[in-house]
Design a protein around this motif. Sequence first.
Motif: not given
Length: 718
Positions: A251, A253-254, A256-257, A260
């Motif tokens: 995903r 989102s993973k 991005v985390v 970041t």
Amino acid sequence: MSKKQRRREKQIQQQIQETQTQVTPVSKSNPGKNVQLLIIFLLGFLLYANTIPNEFAVDDSIVVSENQFTQKGFAGLKKIFTTDAFEGFFGERGAKLVAGGRYRPFSIATFAIEKELFGGEQYNPHVGHTVNAILYGITGIVIFLFLCLIIPIKTKDHWLINLPFIVTALFLFHPIHTEAVANIKGRDEVMVFLFSMLALLYSVKYIDKGSLKYIPLAILFFALGLFSKENAITFIAIIPLTIYFFRSKVRMSKYVVLVTSLLITTGIYLLLRNEFTESSISDSSNEILNNPFVRASTSERFATVLTTFAHYLRLQIFPHPLSHDYYFNQIPIVGFSNPLAMFSVVFHLGLMVFTLYKLFKGSKSLWLYGILFYFITFSIVSNVLFTVGVAMSERFIYVSSFGFSIVLGYFIYKGYTKWNPKISLGILSVILLLYGIKTIERNPDWKNNFVLFTHDVFISSNSAKLQTAAGGELIAESDKTKNEALKNEYLERSFFHLNKAVEIYPQHSNAWLLLGNAAFKTDNIPEAEKYYHTAITYRPGYYDAYFNLGVIMSETKRYKKSINFYKRAIKSRPENIAPINNLADSYFNLNKADSSILFYQKVLALQPENAATLNRIGIIYGQKKNDIPNAVRFLERAAELQPQVIKYLEDLGVAYGFQGEFQKAMKIFTEIIEKNPNYGSAYFNMSVSLRNLGREQESLEYLKKAQELDPAYKNVNF
């Protein structure tokens, strides 16, 4: 794409997906893997066990043995984390010595911790070498565990003949790592790779498990890598690249985390780095020994850089001979018409185009990942993005060599499973045997500067820096031996290397300085003066040359001329005590008592408890100015600070005698006799004091004893 190619790509994708299901964690129920981990650690450690008796070499002085912060142990940690890495050795000017500065506090902090725990008065080099070997063994374990996460170990594989173990063994055995591991200072390379791989390992675990508890671990190890050496920054690209290659349907989102978190950590590090270092990364030196491309055009710079790519490739494939030094002019400046540059352009450009083509086509093969790992981690030290201060260095390729090991291991393993197992296993065995022999054979070269420089100078024979270093070490070694024949041999060899250095680089001021030192030691004073003046020509304000010229003038009793040179040395480095002290000595020898006292007082301003200077001032007040009270004041302080120095006690006792305090004088001389019963001068001075007190018989007894011990008093009569 043909049907066969499509089928092969499908198989690769299936293998990638299987990594998440086929690899099991290390546990007690899996004794084969536990044995593998122990073997891997022992391999890494034992390959470098013969470095443990080694001493300090090359830059160890900068970060370990002569680093004022490291030598303070725990007390130096604050300074280590709040200053440029060079400041502990060079002082405040160290922050401006190299372009971009150096901020690697964690690796240096480990030396301070070891000094506190194991060092005693000085840092113990054997502890440092032991720790490096241990860290190298641990690195082997970490990369093996990482490989087990991304490469499925098939059930049919032998526990010692599988792809993760083969790649790990190839990495551990590679001799190009000797500079990083056998040199204590090279720990920054070992630590940055170890911690960066741990960050990569926990990043993959975060993707696999989806638990945020792995993010702090990944960030912690990434931060430790950055604070060990800046090269960890390349893992901002390596970590997402690894996930892309070996984990499907992740995903966004993973990503991005994870990314970041890495960027925030990097931002914090860069802010601290900017706060505690002064040089901008865009700064460049005009000294060719710190910037090998200073005389090159843009095209020549990149052509030369590409030749180093070819040299690195050769050293990966055939790591012999090895050298710690590739400074000017070992890697000469060339244009694109140079055959090696042309080959390198064709090979590396072709390789990159092919790699990008395969990426564009969606290939996620392990060998492709190895190539990308190699180039991404190599980019920061390649001299392509910015100049790193030297054309190339074997330690620069330490991290990137993991990519090479992946590619080589992949094809050996493929040959073992798909083509001919015996031939592939034979090739692997020969490579590991040769790599292991070379590693173990190379390690003793790192014993100390003298062994390393005098060995490598015949490999990097066109390096002006190494020729100079070899010459300097030979001079230093000549000072240690009492064998005149050996001393002369060392000095003769030093002239050979130093003359070679100025032949390669005529403006090399340090080489001219050392030529002056060698000439001085062979009593060729006119030549020594000429060499020192030449050094000053190429480096105006050269402290060492001015100071040495001052020493020559003092040694040859040309005190007026010495004053000029000492003053210039003081102007160059006002914080240095030696020229101030020698200037005061020159004024003393010229009977200029007031000027002499003035400069000795300046020494005391820098070192208030300098007993030798206090004694010297006392002597001047007594002998030159006949000011006995002031003489006694300074002589008492000197004797108080260093009561074990008999000369200081004797001078004080004589001063008491001139002041008429004979009882105090006798007490001092009695103390001297107790310390050294065979010191004739103390008996003579005791005799004088007793005579002044009217104790004639006792005076004669002490005089007789003085005459027995020291022929200088044989003809003295009262």
